[in-house]
Motif scaffolding. Structure first.
Motif, PDB file in Angstrom:
ATOM      1  N   GLU A 143      37.630  31.211  44.881  1.00 31.36           N
ATOM      2  CA  GLU A 143      38.235  32.415  45.450  1.00 31.36           C
ATOM      3  C   GLU A 143      38.370  33.503  44.395  1.00 31.36           C
ATOM      4  O   GLU A 143      38.925  33.280  43.322  1.00 31.36           O
ATOM      5  CB  GLU A 143      39.622  32.093  46.007  1.00 31.36           C
ATOM      6  CG  GLU A 143      40.375  33.314  46.519  1.00 31.36           C
ATOM      7  CD  GLU A 143      41.704  32.950  47.171  1.00 31.36           C
ATOM      8  OE1 GLU A 143      42.313  31.949  46.768  1.00 31.36           O
ATOM      9  OE2 GLU A 143      42.113  33.678  48.092  1.00 31.36           O
ATOM     10  N   GLU A 189      36.657  33.663  49.627  1.00 36.53           N
ATOM     11  CA  GLU A 189      37.070  32.307  49.260  1.00 36.53           C
ATOM     12  C   GLU A 189      36.532  31.226  50.189  1.00 36.53           C
ATOM     13  O   GLU A 189      37.285  30.540  50.870  1.00 36.53           O
ATOM     14  CB  GLU A 189      38.598  32.227  49.237  1.00 36.53           C
ATOM     15  CG  GLU A 189      39.276  32.785  50.484  1.00 36.53           C
ATOM     16  CD  GLU A 189      40.786  32.536  50.470  1.00 36.53           C
ATOM     17  OE1 GLU A 189      41.192  31.413  50.170  1.00 36.53           O
ATOM     18  OE2 GLU A 189      41.538  33.469  50.781  1.00 36.53           O
ATOM     19  N   ASP A 231      45.214  36.317  43.892  1.00 38.26           N
ATOM     20  CA  ASP A 231      45.037  35.126  44.731  1.00 38.26           C
ATOM     21  C   ASP A 231      43.696  34.530  44.345  1.00 38.26           C
ATOM     22  O   ASP A 231      42.660  34.943  44.854  1.00 38.26           O
ATOM     23  CB  ASP A 231      45.073  35.529  46.208  1.00 38.26           C
ATOM     24  CG  ASP A 231      44.879  34.334  47.140  1.00 38.26           C
ATOM     25  OD1 ASP A 231      44.889  33.187  46.659  1.00 38.26           O
ATOM     26  OD2 ASP A 231      44.714  34.561  48.355  1.00 38.26           O
TER      27      ASP A 231
HETATM   28 MN    MN Z   1      43.535  33.523  49.597  1.00 41.65          MN
END
Ligand code: MN
Length: 488
Positions: free
Chosen positions: A455, A431, A317
């Motif tokens: 992030e 993030e 992510d």
């Molecule tokens: Mn995230």
């Protein structure tokens, strides 16, 4: 000790001949008896023998042992889930439930893991659809026949691969209905299994099972850390792919970015771990911009938040906010540098023994200081933080656990997650972001429509942390150099 689960033999409601006729008349009315007979034979035996167990077999056994210890004497039912209809007779791509994949390493649709209580723990059985029967026509006349959907593993093959006895899933619902003794199931994946258990389970007890499986994943084992590393490496390559085609995105739309990243995810992994956010210009201020149908313009920023999910279902992510033409403007860079500084403060706060909330607080403090310094909100900083006034522009929490789910361990209790202290093996995102909406009249016009988020995926280690996504540059000058090198 609970009663053993013995599958009931299904009643013979139809003969084999009737079953074939039914399939013929339903799906293929033109099938002659001769063709039906012909299709029964002439097929080679392709059974595989001596298969090696999957790489994570040892880890899944340990995960099941922890689950067993938590719920002694109870039958535990963990379904993979079923296909979901997209429209008419087409389905969404199947993705096994996180709970099932975590405990088995398997990803087969309709699979169900059952832990049957024994005198000293549990015995695991995995219920799967066996190979298609060639005698009764299901092989080629049934929509889930192997001729249509591809060869499955036989139950014997699945046993060798997964290290768990395998049985026919078509016998499971009836057996569960008949069985007595306490039982819990993971809900939300398999309506058929839930219907079979409907008068044996309670929502409260099932929730305890779901919560346990969420908390069990807070600390990652060695296999999981390696998967997260793979996910980050693939994602970094996907970001590089995007930078190389920004001119094509300018000629088309954000969709070119989405498609480019998706190609990398499908080639190297299972899928994207969540809908890619490919947000150019003012779309960057929309936190979950996944329509991705906007223009990509030189001079604007591109906020790309995307993650490859590995074939074993662990996702990265990562977010980078890139100048589409390769150079940040002075104002873009000022905002970017503030977010970078906040992220640095957040990452530094990730270490064993630190409170989970520390990294969020550290990043928010930096952002609040910048907002005061720029005159966007009246100080002092302590007042801004106390009243949360910075949140008009910081909008969201600074991170979350990461693993098989992008927002991993989401069912964990507050005291085990946001109110806990960090431990080695936890993996979380850091993030921070700043977002100035295009219609925000409280900021100078030149700020409006700028959104920046950075992030990274941070693993808590014995002595601090390790940034699993450090292959992608973060500092503004390094981002520019990296983009220039990729664009050649
Ligand atoms: Mn995230």
């Amino acid at each position: 000790m609970a009663e053993e689960l013995t599958p009931e033999t299904p009643e013979e409601t139809e003969t084999e001949e009737q079953a074939i006729k039914q399939r013929k008349n339903g799906l293929y009315p033109g099938v002659s008896d001769e063709l039906a007979e012909n299709m029964k034979s002439g097929w080679a035996d392709t059974e595989l023998h001596g298969l090696e167990p999957i790489a994570q077999a040892g880890h899944t056994a340990a995960r099941r042992a922890a689950l067993s210890a938590r719920f002694p004497g109870e039958r535990l039912v963990i379904p993979a889930g079923n296909l979901k209809t997209r429209s008419n007779d087409t389905e969404y791509a199947f993705r096994a439930s996180t709970e099932y994949a975590y405990l088995t390493g398997d990803q087969t649709q309709d699979g169900v893991l059952v832990l049957e209580p024994t005198a000293d723990g549990h015995e695991a059985t995995i219920y799967l659809l066996p190979r298609s029967n060639r005698e009764n026509g299901e092989f080629w006349l049934d929509g889930q026949g192997e001729l249509w959907v591809g060869r499955r593993h036989s139950l014997a093959e699945a046993e060798q691969l997964l290290g768990v006895p395998a049985k026919d899933v078509r016998e499971l619902a009836a057996a569960l209905k008949e069985a007595t003794g306490p039982v819990r199931a993971v809900r939300g994946h398999d309506a058929g299994i839930e219907a079979a258990l409907t008068d044996k389970v309670t929502a409260e007890r099932d929730e305890e099972l779901r919560v346990f499986l969420s908390e069990a994943r807070l600390v990652k084992d060695a296999f999981e850390v390696a998967e997260l590393e793979k996910a980050c490496a693939s994602t970094a390559r996907g970001f590089e792919d995007v930078v190389k085609v920004l001119d094509k995105a300018e000629a088309t739309s954000e969709r070119y970015i989405e498609g480019t990243f998706f190609l990398r995810a499908r080639v190297e992994g299972n899928d994207i771990g969540y809908g890619s956010i490919c947000a150019a210009g003012p779309h960057a201020t929309t936190l979950h911009w996944v329509r991705n149908d906007g223009d990509v313009r030189s001079g604007d920023l591109l906020l790309l938040d995307a993650g490859v999910e590995t074939t074993e279902l662990y996702t990265a992510d990562i977010t980078r906010t890139l100048p589409i033409n390769g150079r940040y403007t002075e104002l873009q860079r000022k905002i970017y540098d503030a977010v970078y500084e906040a992220q640095e403060a957040g990452i530094a706060a990730v270490k064993p023994g630190a409170a989970y909330r520390d990294f969020h607080d550290a990043a928010q403090r930096v952002l609040a200081e910048k907002l005061v310094e720029w005159g966007l909100v009246e100080g002092p900083v302590e007042r801004v933080l106390e009243l949360g006034l910075q949140r008009r522009w910081t909008l969201h929490g600074t991170g979350h656990m990461l693993g098989m789910d992008v927002h991993d361990c989401a069912a964990a209790r507050t005291e085990m997650y946001v109110d806990t202290t960090l431990e080695p093996g936890m993996c979380l995102t850091v993030e921070p972001g700043l977002y100035f909406q295009a219609d925000d009249l409280t900021v100078p016009e030149e700020y409006r429509g700028i959104g920046v988020r950075i992030e990274d995926d941070i693993l808590v280690t014995e002595d601090g942390n390790r940034n699993l996504s450090e292959a992608l540059p973060r500092r503004a000058d390094e981002v520019e150099a990296w983009m220039a090198a990729l664009k050649g």
